[in-house]
Design a protein around this motif. Sequence first.
Motif, mmCIF file in Angstrom:
data_model
loop_
_atom_site.group_PDB
_atom_site.id
_atom_site.type_symbol
_atom_site.label_atom_id
_atom_site.label_comp_id
_atom_site.label_asym_id
_atom_site.label_seq_id
_atom_site.Cartn_x
_atom_site.Cartn_y
_atom_site.Cartn_z
ATOM 1 N N ASP A 53 51.324 24.717 37.163
ATOM 2 C CA ASP A 53 50.569 24.140 36.049
ATOM 3 C C ASP A 53 51.281 22.972 35.386
ATOM 4 O OD1 ASP A 53 48.150 25.688 35.966
ATOM 5 O OD2 ASP A 53 48.241 25.466 33.791
ATOM 6 N N THR A 54 52.558 22.766 35.686
ATOM 7 C CA THR A 54 53.250 21.607 35.127
ATOM 8 C C THR A 54 52.934 20.335 35.900
ATOM 9 O OG1 THR A 54 55.234 21.964 36.473
ATOM 10 C CG2 THR A 54 55.144 23.084 34.340
ATOM 11 N N THR A 55 52.469 20.456 37.142
ATOM 12 C CA THR A 55 52.189 19.274 37.958
ATOM 13 C C THR A 55 50.717 19.123 38.321
ATOM 14 O OG1 THR A 55 52.690 20.511 39.991
ATOM 15 C CG2 THR A 55 54.485 19.288 38.988
ATOM 16 N N ILE A 56 49.978 20.219 38.384
ATOM 17 C CA ILE A 56 48.586 20.148 38.827
ATOM 18 C C ILE A 56 47.695 19.479 37.789
ATOM 19 C CG2 ILE A 56 47.837 22.378 37.891
ATOM 20 C CD1 ILE A 56 46.310 22.848 40.500
ATOM 21 N N VAL A 57 48.107 19.535 36.515
ATOM 22 C CA VAL A 57 47.273 19.014 35.436
ATOM 23 C C VAL A 57 47.272 17.489 35.401
ATOM 24 C CG1 VAL A 57 47.067 18.859 32.918
ATOM 25 C CG2 VAL A 57 47.459 21.065 33.998
ATOM 26 N N ASN A 58 48.417 16.874 35.718
ATOM 27 C CA ASN A 58 48.580 15.444 35.489
ATOM 28 C C ASN A 58 47.510 14.596 36.158
ATOM 29 O OD1 ASN A 58 50.840 16.525 34.360
ATOM 30 N ND2 ASN A 58 52.311 15.380 35.581
ATOM 31 N N ILE A 59 47.175 14.917 37.398
ATOM 32 C CA ILE A 59 46.249 14.086 38.154
ATOM 33 C C ILE A 59 44.816 14.209 37.636
ATOM 34 C CG2 ILE A 59 45.563 15.725 39.957
ATOM 35 C CD1 ILE A 59 46.160 13.399 41.959
ATOM 36 N N ALA A 60 44.533 15.288 36.871
ATOM 37 C CA ALA A 60 43.181 15.492 36.346
ATOM 38 C C ALA A 60 42.993 14.910 34.950
ATOM 39 C CB ALA A 60 42.858 16.990 36.320
ATOM 40 N N LEU A 61 44.030 14.333 34.366
ATOM 41 C CA LEU A 61 43.919 13.812 32.995
ATOM 42 C C LEU A 61 42.837 12.738 32.844
ATOM 43 C CD1 LEU A 61 47.656 13.674 31.859
ATOM 44 C CD2 LEU A 61 45.926 15.375 31.268
ATOM 45 N N PRO A 62 42.715 11.786 33.779
ATOM 46 C CA PRO A 62 41.622 10.810 33.631
ATOM 47 C C PRO A 62 40.242 11.464 33.598
ATOM 48 C CG PRO A 62 43.220 10.022 35.234
ATOM 49 C CD PRO A 62 43.588 11.451 34.917
ATOM 50 N N MET A 84 49.535 17.687 28.331
ATOM 51 C CA MET A 84 50.862 17.871 28.929
ATOM 52 C C MET A 84 51.906 18.189 27.862
ATOM 53 S SD MET A 84 51.134 14.818 31.748
ATOM 54 C CE MET A 84 51.049 13.575 30.453
ATOM 55 N N ASN A 85 51.908 17.387 26.797
ATOM 56 C CA ASN A 85 52.956 17.523 25.782
ATOM 57 C C ASN A 85 52.919 18.880 25.094
ATOM 58 O OD1 ASN A 85 53.835 14.937 26.286
ATOM 59 N ND2 ASN A 85 52.626 14.003 24.665
ATOM 60 N N LEU A 96 46.874 19.618 45.369
ATOM 61 C CA LEU A 96 45.866 20.616 45.050
ATOM 62 C C LEU A 96 45.036 20.182 43.843
ATOM 63 C CD1 LEU A 96 44.664 23.401 45.613
ATOM 64 C CD2 LEU A 96 46.450 24.399 44.177
ATOM 65 N N GLY A 97 45.693 19.608 42.850
ATOM 66 C CA GLY A 97 44.956 19.124 41.679
ATOM 67 C C GLY A 97 43.967 18.042 42.051
ATOM 68 N N GLY A 98 44.375 17.119 42.926
ATOM 69 C CA GLY A 98 43.468 16.060 43.346
ATOM 70 C C GLY A 98 42.277 16.581 44.118
ATOM 71 N N VAL A 99 42.530 17.522 45.025
ATOM 72 C CA VAL A 99 41.440 18.083 45.839
ATOM 73 C C VAL A 99 40.459 18.870 44.967
ATOM 74 C CG1 VAL A 99 40.901 19.743 47.654
ATOM 75 C CG2 VAL A 99 42.786 18.135 47.960
ATOM 76 N N LEU A 100 40.989 19.726 44.080
ATOM 77 C CA LEU A 100 40.115 20.527 43.221
ATOM 78 C C LEU A 100 39.288 19.648 42.292
ATOM 79 C CD1 LEU A 100 42.497 23.486 42.262
ATOM 80 C CD2 LEU A 100 40.534 23.570 43.796
#
Length: 565
Positions: A24-33, A50-51, A152-156
């Motif tokens: 969850d520390t890395t999967i979230v970043n790509i979905a922020l936009p 994130m913060n 995984l974040g990008g694909v989901l």
Amino acid sequence: MNEKMKRVFAFTAIVLGFFMALLDTTIVNIALPEMTRHFGGGVSEISWVMNGYNLAFAVFILTASRLADQFGRRKVFLIGIALFTLSSLLAGFAPSLGALIALRVIQGLAGAIIVPLTIPLTTSTFPKELHGAIIGIWGAVSGLAAASGPALGGVLTEKLNWQWIFFVNVPLGVLSLILTLMFIGESKDASAGRRVDAAGTMFITGSMFCFVYGLIRVDDWGWTSSAILLLFAAGLLLLLLFLYAERKGAEPMLPLELFKIKVFNGAALTLLIVGAGLMNISLLTSFFLTRIMGMTDLKAGLILSMMAVGATLTSAISGPLSGKYGSRWFAAAGVAVMAGAAYSLGGLTLSSPVGGILLRLTVSGIGVGLTMAPVMSAAVRNVPAEKVGISSGVINMTKALGSVLGVAIIVTALQHHLDGQVDAARSSAVQMIRDDGLLLPSVKEALATSLERAGSGGEGGMASLPSPESAAAAVGSQLQSAASGLAPEERAALEQSVPAQMRETEALVARIGGEMKGAAVKGFSRTFALAGLLLLPGVAFALISDWSPRRSKGEILAAEKGTLL
């Protein structure tokens, strides 16, 4: 079921929880936009997805470790897994950005429970002779979680929607809960007592909040702003009060005797440096790939995952070997490799082949793998067995603090280097416009004014340049304005010059854009070099993160009891 299989299922429960919290520390970043499009708001608001997690994680991690030592690690681990699973489920249904951020804070608190407990639960499940190998696997899982997060974040997000980056945690959490209940036994620090150290908890929580919140906001407010200086001063004061309370308290949450063990201090400082270096490399490379080379977030995430792949492979090897031969040289070599990789990333250009980027990131990951698992293993080996829980909390807290500190320093440095390089390039470009022999004076003035007004501190430190479309619009506007007051025959002559003016404008804007990007590349290059230099003190700390394998058995036993300085 035999004892070996019970250990396998117990470790699976631990690994699932650990994997979920790190994912969850890395999967979230790509979905922020996508979250921004869904909820609205700007970058400053969405960044708290994130913060909020990072702040809560860093603030609560030491307290969670102490409570687990006192009241049972299995019991507290179950609470952390349940809380993380439930907050993940609710985050997927969050009705507003504020609700999502609040749930991410709860996830951060739960992650602060889960991550440090994985080490003491693992060491209490397996015999001591297997600790090096098992912690090596633990490090490999850490790398795998980081590697799979962006992809995984990008694909989901692309195939389903952003909510699934939270829903994916639910089956992992449920399975971890079931296996923990069935196969993990209770353990605690028998010497810890049952009384909660209220003063210590309050002071360390307040201190970490001030330091971490200040580091998060330093990019907005500046290092010398009164708010930042006040936060850092308050954090230092609360830290001193915490140390005083721990020294005088009857049942302190953090036994200060741990800091009399030189190798424990070396391990903590090593992970502080490595935590900062790891974030610096990831952040700078991500910005370079997306903002300079123009890659999509998904493609950049897949490329960045190679760093974690390298870490996964070497962690599985370095962990067991460090248990046999000692951790010092593995860790020192790993930090040196990371520093070299960071410096080599400064050689990236606009036309750098993807293969070269992948190679640099893989080497960087190898350095991480050579460092993380051996240092964690050394930290466990060199403290009294009953203090493994609180020691894991300290080690993970310093790594988390290093990550936040690294981001604060490197973002400031990147902004400084970009401003210097891009401002110089902008001044040169304005002069280039004014010296052009083909453009009409009114067109020159429109282009120069547009460029001079462009800000140099846009998102990610990139300068906002006039696009070819906006430049063409400015030219058209100036020519139309100039033509309005002319006689018919003069207007006709001016209109005939429009195509030539447009072509010259497009060529000039393209040339300026190339030079501005070249200036930005130089800014990134200098910042990558700084990131490499900042890692070098970690080599010295790594060399004192473990005893020499040649030490006598008596010296090692004395170190484990915390009596050897």
